[in-house]
Design a protein around this motif. Sequence first.
Motif, PDB file in Angstrom:
ATOM      1  N   LEU A  41      32.299  17.974  52.900  1.00 40.62           N
ATOM      2  CA  LEU A  41      31.951  16.772  52.152  1.00 40.62           C
ATOM      3  C   LEU A  41      30.472  16.457  52.326  1.00 40.62           C
ATOM      4  CD1 LEU A  41      35.009  14.554  53.147  1.00 40.62           C
ATOM      5  CD2 LEU A  41      34.629  15.696  50.949  1.00 40.62           C
ATOM      6  N   VAL A  42      29.842  15.974  51.282  1.00 46.84           N
ATOM      7  CA  VAL A  42      28.437  15.575  51.326  1.00 46.84           C
ATOM      8  C   VAL A  42      28.356  14.201  51.997  1.00 46.84           C
ATOM      9  CG1 VAL A  42      26.403  15.023  49.936  1.00 46.84           C
ATOM     10  CG2 VAL A  42      27.947  16.875  49.227  1.00 46.84           C
ATOM     11  N   PRO A  43      27.634  14.088  53.124  1.00 44.82           N
ATOM     12  CA  PRO A  43      27.598  12.823  53.861  1.00 44.82           C
ATOM     13  C   PRO A  43      27.175  11.613  53.032  1.00 44.82           C
ATOM     14  CG  PRO A  43      26.638  14.568  55.176  1.00 44.82           C
ATOM     15  CD  PRO A  43      26.896  15.144  53.805  1.00 44.82           C
ATOM     16  N   GLU A  44      26.248  11.796  52.124  1.00 43.76           N
ATOM     17  CA  GLU A  44      25.763  10.666  51.312  1.00 43.76           C
ATOM     18  C   GLU A  44      26.773  10.213  50.259  1.00 43.76           C
ATOM     19  OE1 GLU A  44      22.656  12.774  53.279  1.00 43.76           O
ATOM     20  OE2 GLU A  44      24.003  13.563  51.759  1.00 43.76           O
ATOM     21  N   SER A  45      27.836  10.970  50.063  1.00 44.60           N
ATOM     22  CA  SER A  45      28.793  10.636  49.004  1.00 44.60           C
ATOM     23  C   SER A  45      30.038   9.915  49.508  1.00 44.60           C
ATOM     24  CB  SER A  45      29.212  11.905  48.260  1.00 44.60           C
ATOM     25  OG  SER A  45      30.027  12.724  49.096  1.00 44.60           O
ATOM     26  N   VAL A  46      30.134   9.673  50.839  1.00 43.88           N
ATOM     27  CA  VAL A  46      31.345   9.071  51.382  1.00 43.88           C
ATOM     28  C   VAL A  46      31.040   7.995  52.422  1.00 43.88           C
ATOM     29  CG1 VAL A  46      32.784  11.115  50.997  1.00 43.88           C
ATOM     30  CG2 VAL A  46      31.563  10.857  53.161  1.00 43.88           C
ATOM     31  N   LEU A  47      32.029   7.120  52.624  1.00 44.36           N
ATOM     32  CA  LEU A  47      32.026   6.149  53.706  1.00 44.36           C
ATOM     33  C   LEU A  47      33.115   6.574  54.684  1.00 44.36           C
ATOM     34  CD1 LEU A  47      31.923   2.858  51.616  1.00 44.36           C
ATOM     35  CD2 LEU A  47      30.005   4.003  52.750  1.00 44.36           C
ATOM     36  N   VAL A  48      32.821   6.502  55.972  1.00 48.53           N
ATOM     37  CA  VAL A  48      33.786   6.889  56.996  1.00 48.53           C
ATOM     38  C   VAL A  48      34.178   5.633  57.775  1.00 48.53           C
ATOM     39  CG1 VAL A  48      34.209   8.366  58.993  1.00 48.53           C
ATOM     40  CG2 VAL A  48      32.758   9.192  57.117  1.00 48.53           C
ATOM     41  N   ILE A  49      35.480   5.381  57.857  1.00 54.18           N
ATOM     42  CA  ILE A  49      35.996   4.156  58.445  1.00 54.18           C
ATOM     43  C   ILE A  49      36.970   4.514  59.566  1.00 54.18           C
ATOM     44  CG2 ILE A  49      37.294   2.043  57.958  1.00 54.18           C
ATOM     45  CD1 ILE A  49      36.361   2.649  54.941  1.00 54.18           C
ATOM     46  N   ARG A  50      36.758   3.912  60.739  1.00 51.71           N
ATOM     47  CA  ARG A  50      37.681   4.062  61.880  1.00 51.71           C
ATOM     48  C   ARG A  50      38.298   2.693  62.100  1.00 51.71           C
ATOM     49  NH1 ARG A  50      35.082   6.488  66.989  1.00 51.71           N
ATOM     50  NH2 ARG A  50      33.621   4.828  66.499  1.00 51.71           N
ATOM     51  N   GLY A  51      39.596   2.592  61.887  1.00 55.12           N
ATOM     52  CA  GLY A  51      40.259   1.286  61.956  1.00 55.12           C
ATOM     53  C   GLY A  51      39.745   0.425  60.814  1.00 55.12           C
ATOM     54  N   ASP A  52      39.092  -0.679  61.153  1.00 52.12           N
ATOM     55  CA  ASP A  52      38.494  -1.559  60.142  1.00 52.12           C
ATOM     56  C   ASP A  52      36.978  -1.507  60.183  1.00 52.12           C
ATOM     57  OD1 ASP A  52      40.964  -2.484  59.251  1.00 52.12           O
ATOM     58  OD2 ASP A  52      41.035  -4.077  60.764  1.00 52.12           O
ATOM     59  N   THR A  53      36.415  -0.506  60.876  1.00 49.89           N
ATOM     60  CA  THR A  53      34.980  -0.464  61.105  1.00 49.89           C
ATOM     61  C   THR A  53      34.338   0.736  60.438  1.00 49.89           C
ATOM     62  OG1 THR A  53      35.350  -1.497  63.269  1.00 49.89           O
ATOM     63  CG2 THR A  53      33.210  -0.472  62.908  1.00 49.89           C
ATOM     64  N   LEU A  54      33.285   0.476  59.680  1.00 53.02           N
ATOM     65  CA  LEU A  54      32.480   1.544  59.094  1.00 53.02           C
ATOM     66  C   LEU A  54      31.701   2.207  60.223  1.00 53.02           C
ATOM     67  CD1 LEU A  54      31.534   2.744  56.341  1.00 53.02           C
ATOM     68  CD2 LEU A  54      29.681   1.084  56.424  1.00 53.02           C
ATOM     69  N   VAL A  55      31.755   3.541  60.309  1.00 47.94           N
ATOM     70  CA  VAL A  55      31.064   4.233  61.397  1.00 47.94           C
ATOM     71  C   VAL A  55      29.884   5.040  60.850  1.00 47.94           C
ATOM     72  CG1 VAL A  55      33.005   4.313  62.980  1.00 47.94           C
ATOM     73  CG2 VAL A  55      32.733   6.146  61.328  1.00 47.94           C
ATOM     74  N   THR A  56      28.864   5.194  61.688  1.00 45.63           N
ATOM     75  CA  THR A  56      27.672   5.944  61.307  1.00 45.63           C
ATOM     76  C   THR A  56      27.907   7.437  61.506  1.00 45.63           C
ATOM     77  OG1 THR A  56      26.756   5.738  63.526  1.00 45.63           O
ATOM     78  CG2 THR A  56      26.146   4.028  61.917  1.00 45.63           C
ATOM     79  N   HIS A  57      27.036   8.238  60.930  1.00 45.47           N
ATOM     80  CA  HIS A  57      27.222   9.692  60.942  1.00 45.47           C
ATOM     81  C   HIS A  57      27.028  10.321  62.312  1.00 45.47           C
ATOM     82  CE1 HIS A  57      27.942  10.172  56.656  1.00 45.47           C
ATOM     83  NE2 HIS A  57      27.148   9.115  56.533  1.00 45.47           N
ATOM     84  N   ASP A  58      26.429   9.595  63.247  1.00 43.06           N
ATOM     85  CA  ASP A  58      26.275  10.146  64.598  1.00 43.06           C
ATOM     86  C   ASP A  58      27.358   9.638  65.558  1.00 43.06           C
ATOM     87  OD1 ASP A  58      25.359   7.533  64.687  1.00 43.06           O
ATOM     88  OD2 ASP A  58      23.618   7.987  65.913  1.00 43.06           O
ATOM     89  N   ALA A  59      28.298   8.837  65.050  1.00 48.19           N
ATOM     90  CA  ALA A  59      29.376   8.313  65.887  1.00 48.19           C
ATOM     91  C   ALA A  59      30.296   9.446  66.340  1.00 48.19           C
ATOM     92  CB  ALA A  59      30.181   7.266  65.123  1.00 48.19           C
ATOM     93  N   ARG A  60      30.798   9.303  67.562  1.00 42.57           N
ATOM     94  CA  ARG A  60      31.705  10.299  68.132  1.00 42.57           C
ATOM     95  C   ARG A  60      33.142   9.867  67.845  1.00 42.57           C
ATOM     96  NH1 ARG A  60      30.853  15.179  69.818  1.00 42.57           N
ATOM     97  NH2 ARG A  60      32.085  15.885  71.559  1.00 42.57           N
ATOM     98  N   LEU A  61      33.936  10.764  67.280  1.00 41.56           N
ATOM     99  CA  LEU A  61      35.326  10.483  66.950  1.00 41.56           C
ATOM    100  C   LEU A  61      36.238  11.162  67.964  1.00 41.56           C
ATOM    101  CD1 LEU A  61      35.040  11.159  63.121  1.00 41.56           C
ATOM    102  CD2 LEU A  61      34.924   8.951  64.291  1.00 41.56           C
TER     103      LEU A  61
END
Length: 66
Positions: free
Chosen positions: A29-49
């Motif tokens: 997936l192209v990072p600029e084309s999506v939003l990533v959500i953990r629970g109810d929180t939008l996470v940044t691209h450097d966040a550890r999952l």
Amino acid sequence: MNVVLRNPRREVRVAGPMTVDALLAHLELVPESVLVIRGDTLVTHDARLADDDEIEIRPVISGGAG
């Protein structure tokens, strides 16, 4: 981790831990084309999952009045 993708809706299981960037690369997936959500929180691209995270990936939708 359990990952829910939207448009079209589908669920995949991905082994963690990994960063958001690594997850998006894994899913091709192209990072600029999506939003990533953990629970109810939008996470940044450097966040550890974590392996037990529930993640939702939504496409970015833009538009305007015209």
